[in-house]
Scaffold this motif. Structure first.
Motif, PDB file in Angstrom:
ATOM      1  N   TYR A   1       0.838  -1.197   0.000  1.00 52.33           N
ATOM      2  CA  TYR A   1       0.000   0.000   0.000  1.00 52.33           C
ATOM      3  C   TYR A   1       0.872   1.246   0.000  1.00 52.33           C
ATOM      4  O   TYR A   1       2.075   1.193   0.268  1.00 52.33           O
ATOM      5  CB  TYR A   1      -0.950   0.010   1.202  1.00 52.33           C
ATOM      6  N   TYR A   2       0.244   2.358  -0.323  1.00 49.53           N
ATOM      7  CA  TYR A   2       0.881   3.664  -0.180  1.00 49.53           C
ATOM      8  C   TYR A   2      -0.194   4.694   0.108  1.00 49.53           C
ATOM      9  O   TYR A   2      -1.378   4.428  -0.069  1.00 49.53           O
ATOM     10  CB  TYR A   2       1.709   4.043  -1.421  1.00 49.53           C
ATOM     11  N   THR A   3       0.243   5.877   0.574  1.00 54.09           N
ATOM     12  CA  THR A   3      -0.681   6.977   0.815  1.00 54.09           C
ATOM     13  C   THR A   3      -0.177   8.224   0.099  1.00 54.09           C
ATOM     14  O   THR A   3       1.033   8.439  -0.030  1.00 54.09           O
ATOM     15  CB  THR A   3      -0.833   7.302   2.317  1.00 54.09           C
ATOM     16  N   LEU A   4      -1.130   9.029  -0.349  1.00 55.84           N
ATOM     17  CA  LEU A   4      -0.824  10.326  -0.957  1.00 55.84           C
ATOM     18  C   LEU A   4      -1.612  11.403  -0.231  1.00 55.84           C
ATOM     19  O   LEU A   4      -2.752  11.168   0.183  1.00 55.84           O
ATOM     20  CB  LEU A   4      -1.221  10.344  -2.436  1.00 55.84           C
TER      21      LEU A   4
ATOM     22  N   GLN B   1       7.702  -9.340  -0.678  1.00 54.89           N
ATOM     23  CA  GLN B   1       8.907  -8.528  -0.862  1.00 54.89           C
ATOM     24  C   GLN B   1       9.892  -9.208  -1.799  1.00 54.89           C
ATOM     25  O   GLN B   1       9.935 -10.423  -1.900  1.00 54.89           O
ATOM     26  CB  GLN B   1       9.551  -8.227   0.499  1.00 54.89           C
ATOM     27  N   GLY B   2      10.656  -8.399  -2.520  1.00 58.58           N
ATOM     28  CA  GLY B   2      11.646  -8.922  -3.455  1.00 58.58           C
ATOM     29  C   GLY B   2      11.086  -9.238  -4.832  1.00 58.58           C
ATOM     30  O   GLY B   2      11.793  -9.791  -5.676  1.00 58.58           O
ATOM     31  N   ARG B   3       9.848  -8.895  -5.096  1.00 61.29           N
ATOM     32  CA  ARG B   3       9.205  -9.193  -6.381  1.00 61.29           C
ATOM     33  C   ARG B   3       8.987  -7.952  -7.248  1.00 61.29           C
ATOM     34  O   ARG B   3       8.329  -8.034  -8.274  1.00 61.29           O
ATOM     35  CB  ARG B   3       7.861  -9.877  -6.143  1.00 61.29           C
TER      36      ARG B   3
ATOM     37  N   GLY C   1       7.366  -2.938  -4.710  1.00 70.69           N
ATOM     38  CA  GLY C   1       7.646  -1.599  -4.207  1.00 70.69           C
ATOM     39  C   GLY C   1       7.785  -0.606  -5.355  1.00 70.69           C
ATOM     40  O   GLY C   1       7.205   0.486  -5.326  1.00 70.69           O
ATOM     41  N   ARG C   2       8.517  -0.994  -6.383  1.00 71.49           N
ATOM     42  CA  ARG C   2       8.668  -0.135  -7.567  1.00 71.49           C
ATOM     43  C   ARG C   2       7.335   0.009  -8.291  1.00 71.49           C
ATOM     44  O   ARG C   2       7.019   1.073  -8.814  1.00 71.49           O
ATOM     45  CB  ARG C   2       9.707  -0.706  -8.525  1.00 71.49           C
TER      46      ARG C   2
END
Length: 170
Positions: A62-65, A104-106, A109-110
């Motif tokens: 997830y991320y937030t803006l 993770q590692g897939r 994140g990018r």
């Protein structure tokens, strides 16, 4: 990321249908935020949380803006020369970004970062740059590999100008 997996992934606005309890990135404040605070921040228009959903419905990340403003004196001198003489410069804050430890590692994140940058670019709200506050050295290195630049007196606070982001997606 394999092509078939990438094609079945989707980034969505966080909603009540998403199971947040099974998400675990390994950083307790980020896990707790998604479980306990993200929904409230969305309802109160404090932050816009987005989740990367796997084909089985699990949250992979997830991320937030949100909107922010940075004092003109915080920017690098070479950047300030190109800016109008306003005391605050508008920006988009990428407040949090986390990937479930099982994913993770897939490259997710990018993937999440690219989605966040594209959403920021497409916004009708003016912003000079996307800002991040790296939580640690690993996060700082991740953002620097993605062309984020540090603020002069705050090495954990980084930015990527919107003009640069626009070039990325041309």
């Amino acid at each position: 990321m394999t092509g078939s997996t990438e094609a079945s992934l989707r980034v969505e606005v966080l909603g009540s249908q998403h199971d947040r309890n099974s998400f675990e990135c390994g950083v307790e404040p980020l896990d707790r935020y998604l479980r306990m605070q993200a929904g409230q921040d969305a309802r109160k228009n404090i932050a816009a949380p987005f989740v990367l959903v796997m084909p089985d419905g699990a949250i992979a990340g997830y991320y937030t803006l949100s909107s922010t403003a940075v004092s003109v004196g915080e920017w690098p001198v070479e950047t300030v020369r190109k800016l109008p003489r306003y005391p605050l410069i508008p920006a988009t804050l990428l407040g949090r970004l986390a990937v479930d430890r099982r994913q993770q590692g897939r490259g997710y994140g990018r993937y999440l970062l690219a989605d966040a940058l594209l959403r920021s670019l497409r916004s009708e709200i003016a912003a000079f740059a996307v800002i991040v506050n790296a939580k640690d050295g690993n996060a700082r290195r991740f953002y620097q590999r993605e062309s984020f630049l540090p603020f002069p007196d705050q090495p954990m606070k980084l930015f990527r100008p919107m003009a640069d982001i626009a070039e990325l997606f041309r």
